[in-house]
Design a protein around this motif. Structure first.
Motif, PDB file in Angstrom:
ATOM      1  N   MET A   1       0.846  -1.025  -0.154  1.00 22.37           N
ATOM      2  CA  MET A   1      -0.141  -0.097  -0.024  1.00 22.37           C
ATOM      3  C   MET A   1       0.882   1.151   0.238  1.00 22.37           C
ATOM      4  SD  MET A   1      -3.118  -1.017   2.855  1.00 22.37           S
ATOM      5  CE  MET A   1      -3.902   0.402   2.563  1.00 22.37           C
TER       6      MET A   1
ATOM      7  N   ALA B   1      -1.581  -1.175   6.301  1.00 25.81           N
ATOM      8  CA  ALA B   1      -1.855  -2.465   6.773  1.00 25.81           C
ATOM      9  C   ALA B   1      -1.196  -2.863   7.842  1.00 25.81           C
ATOM     10  CB  ALA B   1      -1.470  -3.540   5.561  1.00 25.81           C
TER      11      ALA B   1
ATOM     12  N   TRP C   1     -12.096   0.039   5.702  1.00 23.94           N
ATOM     13  CA  TRP C   1     -10.993  -1.014   6.098  1.00 23.94           C
ATOM     14  C   TRP C   1     -11.685  -2.266   5.805  1.00 23.94           C
ATOM     15  CZ3 TRP C   1     -13.021  -4.518   9.435  1.00 23.94           C
ATOM     16  CH2 TRP C   1     -14.198  -4.150  10.138  1.00 23.94           C
TER      17      TRP C   1
ATOM     18  N   ARG D   1      -6.472  -3.721   6.895  1.00 20.13           N
ATOM     19  CA  ARG D   1      -6.020  -2.615   6.216  1.00 20.13           C
ATOM     20  C   ARG D   1      -6.803  -1.300   6.172  1.00 20.13           C
ATOM     21  NH1 ARG D   1      -5.323  -7.438   3.061  1.00 20.13           N
ATOM     22  NH2 ARG D   1      -3.176  -7.910   2.057  1.00 20.13           N
TER      23      ARG D   1
ATOM     24  N   TYR E   1      -7.935   2.370   4.604  1.00 18.95           N
ATOM     25  CA  TYR E   1      -7.658   3.159   3.467  1.00 18.95           C
ATOM     26  C   TYR E   1      -8.183   4.660   3.750  1.00 18.95           C
ATOM     27  CZ  TYR E   1      -7.338  -1.534   1.318  1.00 18.95           C
ATOM     28  OH  TYR E   1      -6.887  -2.708   0.892  1.00 18.95           O
TER      29      TYR E   1
END
Length: 192
Positions: free
Chosen positions: A67, A74, A104, A165, A167
């Motif tokens: 990422m 992450a 997420w 993760r 975002y």
């Protein structure tokens, strides 16, 4: 002649030690620049120009795309909050609040980085499909058999890895908010 043999021997020892320690670092997945919150560990620099050479080699070897720093971060958990390895034959509860993020995901992988197979083909949850508690906290059960609520099937594998993760999140190197990040706890509830 002795000098030449000594130089060749020194070169062989140096090459063996250097290549051996590099191989060890690549196999143990130990990139630098990590931070840990409870059971979760993140390497936010792997998607930036500041990536360390070992992490760069790990990514080149695995073929995974990290990422980017602008995308998110992450977190990986291979153990519970008490340090025990995550076992697919046990019921593990992931519960608590998540850091601020637009979106997420929580995904279940085997130790080789492949999705854990199961009959439902359910490999994870996202923030849009999770059922939250009244206070906004999450509670996800990772277990080999069906459970009520948010259940993620472990397939009964010996070991697994959870990857969460986030975002479009302020978590990262630039914001220095990593260690204060509220991450869900990972606790073993019972084993069969």
């Amino acid at each position: 002649m002795r000098l030449l043999i000594g130089l060749l021997l020194a070169f062989a020892v140096a090459a063996s030690v250097g290549l051996g320690t590099t191989l060890y670092a690549l196999q143990e997945s130990t990139p630098f620049g990590s931070f840990t919150v409870g059971a979760w560990t993140a390497w936010p620099r792997t998607g930036t120009a500041d990536i360390d050479p070992y992490a760069r080699a790990l990514i080149a070897r695995s073929g995974e795309l990290p990422m980017g720093a602008g995308d998110g971060v992450a977190f990986v958990a291979t153990k519970d909050d008490n340090g025990a390895a995550l076992d697919g034959r046990c019921d593990v509860i992931v519960s608590g609040v998540t850091p601020q993020a637009r979106f997420w995901t929580l995904t279940l992988y085997d130790p080789e980085g492949k999705l854990v197979g199961n009959a439902l083909n359910r490999h994870g949850f996202s923030s849009q499909e999770i059922v939250r508690k009244s206070d906004g906290a999450i509670e996800i059960t990772v277990a080999p058999r069906a459970r009520t609520g948010n259940w993620l099937p472990s397939g009964g594998v010996d070991r697994y890895t959870l990857v969460m993760r986030f975002y479009d999140s302020p978590i990262g190197v630039a914001s220095r908010t990593g260690r204060e990040t509220p991450m869900p706890s990972v606790k073993v509830q019972s084993c069969t």
